[in-house]
Structure formats: structure tokens, C-alpha cells
Design a protein around this motif. Structure first.
Motif, PDB file in Angstrom:
ATOM      1  N   ALA A  20       0.837  -1.203   0.000  1.00  0.00           N
ATOM      2  CA  ALA A  20       0.000   0.000   0.000  1.00  0.00           C
ATOM      3  C   ALA A  20       0.872   1.253   0.000  1.00  0.00           C
ATOM      4  O   ALA A  20       1.983   1.252   0.530  1.00  0.00           O
ATOM      5  CB  ALA A  20      -0.906   0.006   1.229  1.00  0.00           C
ATOM      6  N   SER A  21       0.335   2.303  -0.577  1.00  0.00           N
ATOM      7  CA  SER A  21       1.031   3.587  -0.526  1.00  0.00           C
ATOM      8  C   SER A  21       0.994   4.104   0.916  1.00  0.00           C
ATOM      9  O   SER A  21       0.239   3.599   1.752  1.00  0.00           O
ATOM     10  CB  SER A  21       0.331   4.593  -1.440  1.00  0.00           C
ATOM     11  N   LYS A  22       1.794   5.104   1.188  1.00  0.00           N
ATOM     12  CA  LYS A  22       1.803   5.683   2.535  1.00  0.00           C
ATOM     13  C   LYS A  22       0.436   6.246   2.897  1.00  0.00           C
ATOM     14  O   LYS A  22      -0.011   6.116   4.035  1.00  0.00           O
ATOM     15  CB  LYS A  22       2.872   6.763   2.638  1.00  0.00           C
ATOM     16  N   VAL A  23      -0.221   6.849   1.934  1.00  0.00           N
ATOM     17  CA  VAL A  23      -1.545   7.430   2.187  1.00  0.00           C
ATOM     18  C   VAL A  23      -2.560   6.346   2.526  1.00  0.00           C
ATOM     19  O   VAL A  23      -3.323   6.465   3.482  1.00  0.00           O
ATOM     20  CB  VAL A  23      -2.023   8.261   0.970  1.00  0.00           C
ATOM     21  N   VAL A  24      -2.558   5.264   1.759  1.00  0.00           N
ATOM     22  CA  VAL A  24      -3.488   4.162   2.009  1.00  0.00           C
ATOM     23  C   VAL A  24      -3.175   3.522   3.355  1.00  0.00           C
ATOM     24  O   VAL A  24      -4.086   3.242   4.140  1.00  0.00           O
ATOM     25  CB  VAL A  24      -3.458   3.131   0.862  1.00  0.00           C
ATOM     26  N   SER A  25      -1.914   3.291   3.640  1.00  0.00           N
ATOM     27  CA  SER A  25      -1.535   2.712   4.940  1.00  0.00           C
ATOM     28  C   SER A  25      -2.001   3.589   6.087  1.00  0.00           C
ATOM     29  O   SER A  25      -2.538   3.099   7.083  1.00  0.00           O
ATOM     30  CB  SER A  25      -0.018   2.532   5.023  1.00  0.00           C
ATOM     31  N   TRP A  26      -1.823   4.900   5.937  1.00  0.00           N
ATOM     32  CA  TRP A  26      -2.242   5.837   6.975  1.00  0.00           C
ATOM     33  C   TRP A  26      -3.756   5.791   7.156  1.00  0.00           C
ATOM     34  O   TRP A  26      -4.251   5.739   8.273  1.00  0.00           O
ATOM     35  CB  TRP A  26      -1.794   7.251   6.607  1.00  0.00           C
ATOM     36  N   ARG A  27      -4.489   5.776   6.038  1.00  0.00           N
ATOM     37  CA  ARG A  27      -5.951   5.753   6.097  1.00  0.00           C
ATOM     38  C   ARG A  27      -6.458   4.485   6.781  1.00  0.00           C
ATOM     39  O   ARG A  27      -7.331   4.532   7.643  1.00  0.00           O
ATOM     40  CB  ARG A  27      -6.527   5.854   4.685  1.00  0.00           C
TER      41      ARG A  27
END
Length: 78
Positions: A20-27
Motif C-alpha cells: 500500500a502507498s503511505k496514504v493508504v496505509s495511513w488511512r
């Protein structure tokens, strides 16, 4: 299950696999911190992946082993 839970469920595997991208992981992280159902789903899938990885490291695992292991684990959560 609301829309955020559906999006999180779809992304859980990417997060667990480190794809996952950092944004997806964060979400996903933020959502599972606030949603017990999604946290439980995430933990189950993470543990299942770990068990399968460990089990598949052995030499000569019989055909169907992974599926039998999955069924046994799922039975524990029912």
C-alpha cells in the motif's frame, strides 16, 4: 458495514503485504484505530498470513494444506 469499512477491507491486504502507498496505509491505520470490527478483521488476516507463511516454510507440505489451515483458523473465530 459502511463505505469506509468497505474501502478499508479492500486495502487491508495491500497494507499487510506492504504494497500500500503511505496514504493508504495511513488511512487504514486511522480507520482500524477507531473501528473494532475492522481492527478484528485486520488482525485476523495479519495472523493468518503469518501462520501460512510459517507453515509453508516446511518442506513437503501436502497439497491442500494451506486451505485446511485456513478452515481450521476460521473455525476458531466462529
Amino acid at each position: 458495514m459502511n463505505e469506509e469499512c468497505r474501502r478499508t477491507t479492500k486495502a487491508i491486504y495491500l497494507v499487510i503485504d506492504g504494497e500500500a502507498s503511505k496514504v493508504v496505509s495511513w488511512r487504514v491505520t486511522k480507520h482500524i484505530e477507531a473501528c473494532p470490527d475492522c481492527l478484528r478483521r485486520y488482525e485476523f488476516e495479519r495472523k493468518l498470513k503469518q501462520l501460512i507463511e510459517r507453515a509453508c516454510q516446511c518442506v513437503g507440505c501436502p497439497d491442500g494444506f494451506e486451505e485446511r489451515l485456513r478452515r481450521m483458523i476460521l473455525a476458531e473465530f466462529e
